[in-house]
Design a protein around this motif. Structure first.
Motif, PDB file in Angstrom:
ATOM      1  N   TRP A   1       0.869  -1.172   0.000  1.00 33.85           N
ATOM      2  CA  TRP A   1       0.000   0.000   0.000  1.00 33.85           C
ATOM      3  C   TRP A   1       0.899   1.213   0.000  1.00 33.85           C
ATOM      4  O   TRP A   1       1.752   1.365   0.868  1.00 33.85           O
ATOM      5  CB  TRP A   1      -0.913  -0.007   1.217  1.00 33.85           C
ATOM      6  N   GLY A   2       0.700   2.084  -0.970  1.00 31.08           N
ATOM      7  CA  GLY A   2       1.550   3.245  -1.113  1.00 31.08           C
ATOM      8  C   GLY A   2       0.922   4.538  -0.646  1.00 31.08           C
ATOM      9  O   GLY A   2       1.467   5.604  -0.894  1.00 31.08           O
ATOM     10  N   GLY A   3      -0.232   4.480  -0.014  1.00 26.22           N
ATOM     11  CA  GLY A   3      -0.864   5.682   0.484  1.00 26.22           C
ATOM     12  C   GLY A   3      -2.150   6.013  -0.232  1.00 26.22           C
ATOM     13  O   GLY A   3      -2.472   7.171  -0.431  1.00 26.22           O
ATOM     14  N   GLY A   4      -2.902   5.043  -0.651  1.00 27.95           N
ATOM     15  CA  GLY A   4      -4.180   5.290  -1.311  1.00 27.95           C
ATOM     16  C   GLY A   4      -4.654   4.108  -2.121  1.00 27.95           C
ATOM     17  O   GLY A   4      -5.842   3.920  -2.317  1.00 27.95           O
ATOM     18  N   SER A   5      -3.703   3.320  -2.610  1.00 31.21           N
ATOM     19  CA  SER A   5      -4.081   2.141  -3.383  1.00 31.21           C
ATOM     20  C   SER A   5      -2.915   1.161  -3.389  1.00 31.21           C
ATOM     21  O   SER A   5      -1.803   1.492  -2.980  1.00 31.21           O
ATOM     22  CB  SER A   5      -4.461   2.531  -4.819  1.00 31.21           C
ATOM     23  N   GLY A   6      -3.193  -0.046  -3.902  1.00 29.14           N
ATOM     24  CA  GLY A   6      -2.144  -1.036  -4.045  1.00 29.14           C
ATOM     25  C   GLY A   6      -1.180  -0.606  -5.134  1.00 29.14           C
ATOM     26  O   GLY A   6      -1.591  -0.028  -6.141  1.00 29.14           O
ATOM     27  N   ILE A   7       0.104  -0.863  -4.935  1.00 28.65           N
ATOM     28  CA  ILE A   7       1.095  -0.491  -5.933  1.00 28.65           C
ATOM     29  C   ILE A   7       1.652  -1.739  -6.609  1.00 28.65           C
ATOM     30  O   ILE A   7       1.698  -2.812  -6.013  1.00 28.65           O
ATOM     31  CB  ILE A   7       2.220   0.365  -5.323  1.00 28.65           C
ATOM     32  N   PRO A   8       2.080  -1.626  -7.872  1.00 24.33           N
ATOM     33  CA  PRO A   8       2.579  -2.781  -8.607  1.00 24.33           C
ATOM     34  C   PRO A   8       4.087  -2.983  -8.492  1.00 24.33           C
ATOM     35  O   PRO A   8       4.641  -3.868  -9.137  1.00 24.33           O
ATOM     36  CB  PRO A   8       2.198  -2.442 -10.050  1.00 24.33           C
ATOM     37  N   ASN A   9       4.759  -2.212  -7.678  1.00 25.14           N
ATOM     38  CA  ASN A   9       6.222  -2.225  -7.627  1.00 25.14           C
ATOM     39  C   ASN A   9       6.803  -3.578  -7.237  1.00 25.14           C
ATOM     40  O   ASN A   9       6.267  -4.278  -6.383  1.00 25.14           O
ATOM     41  CB  ASN A   9       6.728  -1.194  -6.620  1.00 25.14           C
ATOM     42  N   VAL A  10       7.945  -3.866  -7.849  1.00 29.87           N
ATOM     43  CA  VAL A  10       8.783  -4.988  -7.451  1.00 29.87           C
ATOM     44  C   VAL A  10      10.150  -4.387  -7.156  1.00 29.87           C
ATOM     45  O   VAL A  10      10.748  -3.745  -8.023  1.00 29.87           O
ATOM     46  CB  VAL A  10       8.887  -6.058  -8.556  1.00 29.87           C
ATOM     47  N   GLN A  11      10.603  -4.568  -5.922  1.00 26.56           N
ATOM     48  CA  GLN A  11      11.880  -4.018  -5.494  1.00 26.56           C
ATOM     49  C   GLN A  11      12.718  -5.180  -4.953  1.00 26.56           C
ATOM     50  O   GLN A  11      12.274  -5.877  -4.051  1.00 26.56           O
ATOM     51  CB  GLN A  11      11.667  -2.958  -4.406  1.00 26.56           C
ATOM     52  N   ALA A  12      13.899  -5.387  -5.525  1.00 25.36           N
ATOM     53  CA  ALA A  12      14.738  -6.519  -5.121  1.00 25.36           C
ATOM     54  C   ALA A  12      15.918  -6.021  -4.293  1.00 25.36           C
ATOM     55  O   ALA A  12      16.689  -5.157  -4.741  1.00 25.36           O
ATOM     56  CB  ALA A  12      15.230  -7.276  -6.337  1.00 25.36           C
ATOM     57  N   TYR A  13      16.028  -6.582  -3.095  1.00 26.39           N
ATOM     58  CA  TYR A  13      17.126  -6.220  -2.195  1.00 26.39           C
ATOM     59  C   TYR A  13      18.182  -7.311  -2.222  1.00 26.39           C
ATOM     60  O   TYR A  13      17.876  -8.502  -2.084  1.00 26.39           O
ATOM     61  CB  TYR A  13      16.596  -6.051  -0.766  1.00 26.39           C
ATOM     62  N   ASP A  14      19.441  -6.896  -2.400  1.00 28.58           N
ATOM     63  CA  ASP A  14      20.575  -7.815  -2.348  1.00 28.58           C
ATOM     64  C   ASP A  14      21.210  -7.647  -0.968  1.00 28.58           C
ATOM     65  O   ASP A  14      21.867  -6.634  -0.706  1.00 28.58           O
ATOM     66  CB  ASP A  14      21.575  -7.480  -3.447  1.00 28.58           C
ATOM     67  N   PRO A  15      21.012  -8.606  -0.053  1.00 27.82           N
ATOM     68  CA  PRO A  15      21.531  -8.440   1.305  1.00 27.82           C
ATOM     69  C   PRO A  15      23.055  -8.484   1.396  1.00 27.82           C
ATOM     70  O   PRO A  15      23.627  -7.965   2.351  1.00 27.82           O
ATOM     71  CB  PRO A  15      20.894  -9.590   2.091  1.00 27.82           C
ATOM     72  N   VAL A  16      23.720  -9.055   0.412  1.00 28.30           N
ATOM     73  CA  VAL A  16      25.189  -9.088   0.432  1.00 28.30           C
ATOM     74  C   VAL A  16      25.749  -7.736  -0.006  1.00 28.30           C
ATOM     75  O   VAL A  16      26.623  -7.168   0.646  1.00 28.30           O
ATOM     76  CB  VAL A  16      25.723 -10.238  -0.457  1.00 28.30           C
ATOM     77  N   ALA A  17      25.235  -7.189  -1.103  1.00 24.55           N
ATOM     78  CA  ALA A  17      25.717  -5.904  -1.620  1.00 24.55           C
ATOM     79  C   ALA A  17      25.035  -4.709  -0.952  1.00 24.55           C
ATOM     80  O   ALA A  17      25.496  -3.580  -1.122  1.00 24.55           O
ATOM     81  CB  ALA A  17      25.497  -5.844  -3.128  1.00 24.55           C
ATOM     82  N   ASN A  18      23.922  -4.951  -0.220  1.00 28.98           N
ATOM     83  CA  ASN A  18      23.143  -3.876   0.409  1.00 28.98           C
ATOM     84  C   ASN A  18      22.677  -2.866  -0.643  1.00 28.98           C
ATOM     85  O   ASN A  18      22.835  -1.656  -0.484  1.00 28.98           O
ATOM     86  CB  ASN A  18      23.946  -3.196   1.523  1.00 28.98           C
ATOM     87  N   THR A  19      22.118  -3.392  -1.728  1.00 30.46           N
ATOM     88  CA  THR A  19      21.636  -2.535  -2.816  1.00 30.46           C
ATOM     89  C   THR A  19      20.233  -2.962  -3.229  1.00 30.46           C
ATOM     90  O   THR A  19      19.814  -4.096  -2.977  1.00 30.46           O
ATOM     91  CB  THR A  19      22.558  -2.623  -4.051  1.00 30.46           C
ATOM     92  N   TRP A  20      19.540  -2.038  -3.882  1.00 31.85           N
ATOM     93  CA  TRP A  20      18.187  -2.278  -4.389  1.00 31.85           C
ATOM     94  C   TRP A  20      18.179  -2.213  -5.905  1.00 31.85           C
ATOM     95  O   TRP A  20      18.860  -1.375  -6.493  1.00 31.85           O
ATOM     96  CB  TRP A  20      17.230  -1.210  -3.860  1.00 31.85           C
ATOM     97  N   ASN A  21      17.374  -3.067  -6.511  1.00 30.43           N
ATOM     98  CA  ASN A  21      17.093  -2.979  -7.944  1.00 30.43           C
ATOM     99  C   ASN A  21      15.606  -2.664  -8.070  1.00 30.43           C
ATOM    100  O   ASN A  21      14.764  -3.456  -7.648  1.00 30.43           O
ATOM    101  CB  ASN A  21      17.423  -4.293  -8.643  1.00 30.43           C
ATOM    102  N   THR A  22      15.304  -1.508  -8.622  1.00 29.97           N
ATOM    103  CA  THR A  22      13.910  -1.112  -8.821  1.00 29.97           C
ATOM    104  C   THR A  22      13.546  -1.097 -10.302  1.00 29.97           C
ATOM    105  O   THR A  22      12.451  -0.698 -10.663  1.00 29.97           O
ATOM    106  CB  THR A  22      13.637   0.273  -8.217  1.00 29.97           C
ATOM    107  N   SER A  23      14.472  -1.535 -11.167  1.00 28.30           N
ATOM    108  CA  SER A  23      14.217  -1.570 -12.613  1.00 28.30           C
ATOM    109  C   SER A  23      13.634  -2.916 -13.009  1.00 28.30           C
ATOM    110  O   SER A  23      14.083  -3.537 -13.967  1.00 28.30           O
ATOM    111  CB  SER A  23      15.510  -1.308 -13.378  1.00 28.30           C
ATOM    112  N   LEU A  24      12.650  -3.362 -12.246  1.00 28.45           N
ATOM    113  CA  LEU A  24      12.057  -4.674 -12.490  1.00 28.45           C
ATOM    114  C   LEU A  24      10.645  -4.508 -13.025  1.00 28.45           C
ATOM    115  O   LEU A  24       9.970  -3.514 -12.748  1.00 28.45           O
ATOM    116  CB  LEU A  24      12.044  -5.483 -11.192  1.00 28.45           C
ATOM    117  N   ALA A  25      10.205  -5.497 -13.771  1.00 28.39           N
ATOM    118  CA  ALA A  25       8.864  -5.458 -14.345  1.00 28.39           C
ATOM    119  C   ALA A  25       7.828  -5.359 -13.231  1.00 28.39           C
ATOM    120  O   ALA A  25       7.864  -6.139 -12.278  1.00 28.39           O
ATOM    121  CB  ALA A  25       8.613  -6.710 -15.179  1.00 28.39           C
ATOM    122  N   PRO A  26       6.900  -4.391 -13.325  1.00 27.92           N
ATOM    123  CA  PRO A  26       5.868  -4.266 -12.296  1.00 27.92           C
ATOM    124  C   PRO A  26       4.834  -5.382 -12.415  1.00 27.92           C
ATOM    125  O   PRO A  26       4.653  -5.967 -13.488  1.00 27.92           O
ATOM    126  CB  PRO A  26       5.238  -2.903 -12.586  1.00 27.92           C
TER     127      PRO A  26
END
Length: 186
Positions: free
Chosen positions: A100-125
């Motif tokens: 929930w992003g503050g009004g509706s469901g969001i389609p985001n896919v966010q991938a966290y790499d726990p080893v590198a401590n980085t996020w990939n947000t360029s993923l197909a929604p």
């Protein structure tokens, strides 16, 4: 098995062999509506949630061996969310899906790499933005997402959408017979 926060900041671990619960270090700050997943390294991560009904970018790491929580140095989740679902894929990344992003469901896919401590947000929604859905890793390595709601007014979904991490693609499969939100997946 860990029960993490919710309506309090308490954390308890369940030992199925001894059939006992043991109090663990409290989650700071205690907040609700977060999601959690265990990394291949054995640490538990929580993502998003809410401390005042608004979605957050919080990331917390719990190290069971040290019974210790930390957020120091952890990359915050790029999109503030609550009521998302987190699934650890075979590639070792933790996928935080929807919410929930503050009004509706969001389609985001966010991938966290726990080893590198980085996020990939360029993923197909996801084809359908949703929150309070169920998500689980299938035996085929794909992530299955079903149910939930698209809007705050609690409109339940029955649709099933399947994410393929290596291919960064979604496909829609047969819907559940019963619409539902707030369900769990396994």
């Amino acid at each position: 098995v860990y029960a993490i926060a919710g309506n309090s900041s308490s954390v308890e671990a369940y030992d199925p062999l001894a059939d006992t619960w043991t109090p663990k270090a409290a989650m700071p700050p205690g907040h609700t509506w977060h999601t959690a997943a265990t990394s291949p390294q054995g640490n538990i991560y929580t993502f998003g949630g809410s401390t005042d009904s608004l979605p957050t970018t919080s990331v917390q790491k719990y190290t069971p061996a040290a019974d210790q929580w930390s957020s120091v140095g952890l990359a915050p989740i790029p999109t503030a969310i609550r009521d998302a679902r987190a699934v650890t894929a075979n590639n070792g990344k933790i996928y935080v899906i929807g919410g929930w992003g503050g009004g509706s469901g969001i389609p985001n896919v966010q991938a966290y790499d726990p080893v590198a401590n980085t996020w990939n947000t360029s993923l197909a929604p996801m084809p359908s933005g949703r929150w309070l859905h169920a998500a689980a890793l299938g035996p085929d390595g794909k992530i299955y997402v079903t149910g939930g709601s698209t809007v705050f007014e609690n409109t339940e979904l029955a649709s099933l959408e399947v994410y393929n991490p290596p291919g960064n693609s979604w496909e829609t499969k047969a819907s559940m017979p019963t619409k539902r939100m707030g369900a769990s997946g396994a």
